[in-house]
Scaffold this motif. Structure first.
Motif, mmCIF file in Angstrom:
data_model
loop_
_atom_site.group_PDB
_atom_site.id
_atom_site.type_symbol
_atom_site.label_atom_id
_atom_site.label_comp_id
_atom_site.label_asym_id
_atom_site.label_seq_id
_atom_site.Cartn_x
_atom_site.Cartn_y
_atom_site.Cartn_z
ATOM 1 N N ASP A 213 -0.131 -22.315 -26.327
ATOM 2 C CA ASP A 213 0.338 -23.228 -25.645
ATOM 3 C C ASP A 213 0.567 -22.812 -24.026
ATOM 4 N N THR A 239 -1.140 -29.701 -20.295
ATOM 5 C CA THR A 239 -0.356 -31.051 -20.356
ATOM 6 C C THR A 239 -0.165 -31.357 -18.669
ATOM 7 N N SER A 241 2.312 -33.008 -17.861
ATOM 8 C CA SER A 241 3.687 -33.139 -17.550
ATOM 9 C C SER A 241 4.410 -32.233 -16.475
HETATM 10 C C1 LIG Z 1 6.064 -24.877 -24.059
HETATM 11 C C2 LIG Z 1 6.110 -26.300 -23.876
HETATM 12 N N1 LIG Z 1 4.919 -26.793 -24.717
HETATM 13 C C3 LIG Z 1 4.891 -28.185 -24.804
HETATM 14 C C4 LIG Z 1 5.814 -28.972 -24.379
HETATM 15 C C5 LIG Z 1 5.778 -30.457 -23.947
HETATM 16 O O1 LIG Z 1 4.855 -30.966 -23.137
HETATM 17 P P1 LIG Z 1 4.720 -32.639 -23.269
HETATM 18 O O2 LIG Z 1 5.357 -33.251 -22.131
HETATM 19 O O3 LIG Z 1 3.211 -32.284 -22.680
HETATM 20 O O4 LIG Z 1 4.638 -33.123 -24.597
HETATM 21 C C6 LIG Z 1 6.893 -28.470 -23.278
HETATM 22 C C7 LIG Z 1 7.761 -29.141 -22.628
HETATM 23 O O5 LIG Z 1 8.940 -28.902 -22.033
HETATM 24 C C8 LIG Z 1 6.916 -26.852 -23.498
HETATM 25 O O6 LIG Z 1 7.895 -26.136 -22.506
#
Ligand SMILES: Cc1ncc(COP(=O)(O)O)c(C=O)c1O
Length: 385
Positions: A213, A239, A241
């Motif tokens: 990830d 992502t 995000s």
């Molecule tokens: C390590 C990690 N993976 C995935 C995500 C989720 O991201 P997304 O907004 O793309 O679902 C987060 C969100 O805080 C995260 O910290």
């Protein structure tokens, strides 16, 4: 509608009722995901405006100006036809991401945030009772997705310096015949990126699929995306995000060998899971990558400044960070107390409590200077009591 109908009591048939009750019992045994206080709820409790609340608990990106994102969104609104399911937008976004990494669009699966892709991978790879390997502490959604799927989530604790115990992970994962291994690098909440040699060793020695990830990789030193050309047992998650500042639109992608990506796309994923708004915003922002990356540089600078400020504070010990958040521990003060005192001042952080052997840990999002200024001041007030 009566309360009993809402509970399902009035649904006819004894057998249905028994299975319904079983379902509820099973659901109640699963973990709830605590997304924390909402901005509006805290604002109401404190009797202030929502805009007065400082939300620093979810690692969102406040370096990308809201006015810029809104302008992009307005353009997207002009371009799209919401009557039509997103199809061309999805293909175009996959092609644009592929160009960015010098890959083929066939290597990509686009989803509604990496959360959805985590769930997709879990559902695609696991059947009831399978084992999944990971580390502790890490991003809580892996455990949640795995448990919800009826599988076992096994973890190996990180070492005291937050590095990864590679030998134990490989040994335990293979012994348990784990199908999947989730590795968050840089890791949430410890904020460190694992060393390349450890990750390579896992990819070479673990007999299942490894999911790395990389939600925070752009704030760190390196990325393993290119490694998908070497390892067919690797899926990388990214992502929009965090770096692109569109957490609210829900957009992420998985990168893997073409055969796996094709299987995930065509056999497991719901075809229209991502809205055309999110897809077109992704495309638009990729066209403004220089600007976005300049904001990543700003975030990294603000991170160093925040860590320096925290180091100066009595009773506060920040850990190094390669992400857009900072983990810190409190000395001889309870994190519960400080968390509540920050809330009283309209500041939301993430209260983690114990992280490995470190008590009283909190996590805070790195944000532009005025926000960090207010946070540090509030933290000082909270510590002084
Ligand atoms: C390590 C990690 N993976 C995935 C995500 C989720 O991201 P997304 O907004 O793309 O679902 C987060 C969100 O805080 C995260 O910290």
């Amino acid at each position: 509608m009566t309360a009993s109908l809402l509970r399902g009591d009035l649904l006819t048939g004894k057998r249905w009722k028994r299975s319904f009750n079983n379902f509820i019992r099973k659901a109640n045994a699963l973990e709830r995901y605590d997304v924390g206080l909402t901005v509006k709820r805290l604002a109401t409790e404190l009797n202030v405006e929502a805009s007065d609340i400082l939300k620093l608990n979810s690692n969102e990106n406040f370096f990308i100006p809201l006015s810029f994102l809104r302008k992009c969104l307005m353009e997207v609104v002009e371009e799209l036809d919401p009557r039509i399911y997103p199809r061309d937008e999805l293909i175009e976004l996959r092609q644009a991401i592929a160009r960015l990494f010098n890959l083929k669009d066939e290597n990509l699966v686009v989803g509604a945030g990496s959360d959805q892709l985590i769930e997709l991978i879990v559902n695609a790879f696991l059947t009831d009772g399978d084992n999944v390997m990971s580390i502790d502490p890490t991003f809580v959604i892996y455990r949640r997705a795995v448990r919800t799927r009826g599988c076992r989530f096994i973890t190996v604790p990180l070492k005291r310096d937050f590095s990864i115990d590679t030998d134990s992970i490989i040994h335990l994962a293979n012994k348990a015949k784990a199908k999947l291994l989730f590795l968050c690098s840089p890791n949430n909440p410890t904020a460190n990126q694992f060393d390349e040699a450890s990750i390579r060793l896992i990819l070479e020695e673990f007999d299942g699929m490894t999911v790395i990830d990389e939600t925070y990789a752009d704030f760190a030193r390196y990325s393993v995306v290119d490694w998908i050309k070497e390892y067919s047992n690797l899926v990388v998650l990214r992502t929009f995000s965090k770096v692109f500042g569109i957490a609210g639109l829900r957009l992420g992608y998985a990168i893997s060998n073409m055969e796996l990506a094709l299987a995930l796309r065509e056999r497991f994923k719901m075809p229209y899971a991502v809205s055309s708004v999110a897809l077109l915003m992704g495309l638009k922002l990729l066209g403004k990558l220089d600007f976005i990356m300049s904001k990543v540089d700003e975030a990294k600078k603000a991170r160093s400044e925040l860590i320096e400020r925290l180091e100066e504070l009595d009773k506060v010990e920040p850990f190094p960070s390669e992400t857009n958040f900072v983990l810190f521990r409190l000395n001889s003060v309870s994190s519960n107390k400080i968390y509540r005192r920050l809330l009283m001042q309209g500041v939301i952080v993430r209260n983690l409590g114990r992280v490995l052997s470190f008590d009283n840990c909190l996590r805070v999002t790195v944000a532009p200077q005025p926000m960090m200024e207010r946070f540090v001041e509030a933290l000082e007030v909270a510590i002084e009591g």
